[in-house]
Structures are given as C-alpha cells and as structure tokens.
Write a protein that holds these residues in place. Sequence first.
Motif: not given
Length: 591
Positions: A344, A347, A351, A387, A399-400
């Motif tokens: 997280e 990410e 982002s 990722f 994306h994962r």
Amino acid sequence: MSYHVDTVPNQAGKPAILFRQAWREGKRIRRKTLANLSRMPPQFVDALRALLRGAVVHQHIGEVFTLRRALPHGHAAAVLGTCRNLGLPRLLHRQASRHRDLALAAIAARILSPASKLACARQLSPGTAGHSLGALVDTGPVRGNEMLDMLDWLGRRQPWIEQALARRHLRDGTLILYDVSSSYLEGRCYPLAAFGHNRDGKKGRQQIVYGLLTSADGCPVAVEVFAGNTGDPTTVGSQVEKVRRRFGIHRVALVGDRGMLTTARIREDLKTAGLDWISALKTGDLRKLLEPAAGAAPPLDPGALVPDAVAEITSPDFPNERLVVCLNPRLREERRRKREALLEATEETLSEIRAMVRRKGSRLRGAAAIGRRVGREANRRKVEKHFEVRITDDDLTFHRRQARIDAEARLDGVYVVRTSLDADALAAADAVWAYKSLTRVERAFRNLKTGHLEVRPVYVYNEARVRAHVFLCMLSLHVLWHLRRKLVPLLFEDDHPGQARARGASPVARAEPSGEAKCKAATGVTGDGLAVSSLDTLLEHLSTLTLNEVVMPDQPNRPFTLLSEATPLQRRAFELLEVDPMPNVAISMTP
C-alpha cells in the motif's frame, strides 16, 4: 567526691531521676541531690551519664574520625568474586604475574564500565579510581602502555585459554552454536579493516568481522576475528579446523543460521571434515521443494501443514539430509500484514509520481526521467517486484502482480530446518529447538556490541591487539553469562528457561514463561519480597555498597577500611553469587 545519676523507684508513678553528689565521712557515705532530672529528655540523661563516665564531647563528627575516601564497591566485588569462583585467574595463567592481574582487572572492568584501555588504566589506578576493583586486585598505578602490553600477552595466551574453556563446556556428541557479527574501528588497521560500506550501510568506516562459538546453552567459548570484507559462509572452515584440531572434538554438530551454513559450506567444509550440522533452508531452496520431483508430488505442500507442528520430508535436491518443516501461524499473519502495508505504501508512492506526470505543465516528462524517478523512490520498501509498471513519455500506469504475491505468500510462516543427524541421534522437535537456540548467540552479540561490554568502537590499531581486544571482550562475556545465571532469581528473566521443552511444548509456538517468571513480571518482587530488576539496575544498586577509607585525627598515617552496611537485596545477591563482599586482605585506596 563523685557525681552520678541515680534512678529512685517511686510506687506512685515514674521513677525519679536525680543528679547527686556523693562523698565519704569516716565510714559513712553522704549524698546530696543537686538536681531533679525526671522531666529532662532521656537523651540528655544518657549524655550526662556518658560524660560522668569519662566520655569526650565533640562539636563535629569529623573530630572523631575522617572518611578519607569512599569507592563504589559492591558491583566490583560481585564481578571479581565471580571471576575467582570460575577459576579465571588460573585459566589466564597458572603463575601469578603483573600481566595476569591486569588482564583479570580489565575483564572485570569491561563489565563494570567499558572504556578504552587508557580509561581502564585510570579506573584501576589509585589516584583516579572510579571503583574499588583496582584496590581489590592490588594493581597499583597503571599506565596505558601496560594495558597494551597486557593485550599482547593475552593475545598470545588465547589458544590455550580457549582450549581450557572448550574442555569445560564442550564434549564429543554435543551441539556447538556459531554465528558472526561485525564492529567498526577507530583509525586504520591493516589488513583487518574493510573500507566503504559496512553492514550498517554507513560510508567511510572500517569494520571487522568476528565469529563466536558457544556451547549449546549459549556459554561463550571461543572467538575469531576476520577481515572486514570476509563473507559469513567463508568463516566456517576455520571454525571446523578449530573444533577438530585445537579442541580435539570429532563428534559434534555445528548449529548456524541459513545465511552462513549454506549448501556450499556444508559440502566443502562440514562434510569433508566429518562434522554434522543443523541449519535452515534459504528462500530459494524452499521454492525448490514446491516443484514436482520426477513426476511425483512436490515434497512440500504448505496447505497441508498443521500449525505449530513439525513434520519431516525428503527431497532429492538434499540427499542424506533430514528436512523438518514447521508452520508458525503467528509469523504467517505478521508477514501478511507487513507485506500488505508495504504494498500500500508503494502504491501511494507510485500514485504520487503518476499524478505528477499527468499534471499539466509538469517538468517530469520523458520515459527515461520518469523511470529514474520510479527507480529512486518506488523500491525503497523492496516490493517493486510485485508491481507491473508501464512508463511512456507522458504517462505511468501500474498494477499488482497478484500471482507473484500469492506465490510468495504461500511460504509465509514456513521454515525448514535441515540436519545431517539421524532420528536416533536427534528427534525432529529437538532439531527445531536446537536451531532456535541460536537466539542465545544473538543475545551474546547484543551484550558484546551494546549493553554491557561495548566491543565497539575499537580504539587499538595494531592487528594483533584488535584480535586480543575482541578476545578480552569475549572473556568478559563468558563471566557475564555465569553472573546472569547466578542472579536470575533477582532478574526479570525465566528461572527455568528449559521448562517448556521439558514438558513437551511445541518448538514452533512461542515458549511460555514459567510461573516464577510470570509472578516476577506481574508483581515486580521475588517470593522473598525483594525488588526484581534488570542486570544493569542490579549492578548499579550493588555499587552503592561502598568501601571506605577511614582515619583517626591523631593517627592520619594509619588508615583502615570500613564497608558500608549492605541492604537486604545486596545481601541476597552476594548469597546467590557465593561471594563475600568484605575484602579478605588489607587494601589501600590512598593515591
């Protein structure tokens, strides 16, 4: 004619206290009451009686005696007494000498207040002593060069001292724990020092690597220093040689972590020497166990494992080895939680970079510049491999890789202990217990590098002296290990650490402390009502038992030593150590 204080009984109440004068007239004794002291304070009456008997009144306590010097003593007496109970002086050398006395004092001083050799010399010298250790050992004035000469002498004695410790704590058919660590140097020391990045990731510092051998219960026995750029696995060969040739032990199982006792070291060092081993498989080896072998089912199926239980498997990739598989559900959940938190956070970083790229007028343009930014920031948490990141000149998407994440999660909480010992020599559960006992070596390193002994930084620059310094710290660690075991009823530690294993508890689950340990942790006191503390705090409390040098005003050249009264906790500590804090010889603390 005489004066005295009489107590006259009174049937109606309290006795009368009278100050009287007495004299003889012929054959008769005459008395005369000079004052009635019945209403005077009792201490006044007692003082008057003392004066009439010839006592001397002083205006100040210093007129009676002078406390010339007071040195912290209790902790020094405890540590030095433990050294002597262990026979450490004779272990250092059979014949008494200046070098032996200084080595014994330096080993004890390392526990009391670790410092450089020059600072240790000042702590032991009478004029600058910080405790009573120098007076107890009778070192007299100590120079810094004497401490360096002592290091040279101790370094030459190391092989014989280690052999004597091995005879005490090691034997054929036993387990030996081994691990390595590193410390940094002050100044230059060729060829031991390694430059550049050390294990802490800091630049410019020089470091050394040292390997510690302990008995199965964690008692330090031997240490060896290597150059700072030596890899952990390459230190194994010298330890095998030491165990077999110097210690004369041929049937032994070496216990080491999976990063050190690798497959290559097992094949090249241990097998050729005929030694057994206990270690664990690395992650890459674990993945091999998930693959089918010769059309058969995979040796390892994580979904079929029972939590907190042990099971044995075999694999053609590890011939003539027993593989003991364990599943720790608490470790599995903790790793799952940490991985999700790291994913997280990564990410969120990606982002932010994507928003920066898509922002109108952003200067972050071009696939190369965006890739450098992603490479610098996205892999800080080491999970960028999970990722799929696509970069163009003006956009970034990600994306994962859920399949890769799931594959890694299959092995969460799973570890495999490997050993060459057969089931008759070592049960599966005992193999896991043995591998987990490496925590005792890790604790020893914590005591060496921080806490009590502070092996680092090393302030000597000669290679032989660096090795001798580490060996001296190992001897202090040996004494500290015995000191802790003796004082464990007064410490926040388990009085019976092997109780969980004795009652058949699972080696995978976390060992429950004994009833005594729970009671001490809950109440903070022992069954005798004494305060429970850490070893540091207990030694600090023992130091308040002082050794005092006292002189009389009319005899300033004839001092005598006086020990302060011990507290109940101090008396109990000395009882456990079987040490008498009172010096059994006359000592001088005068500079």
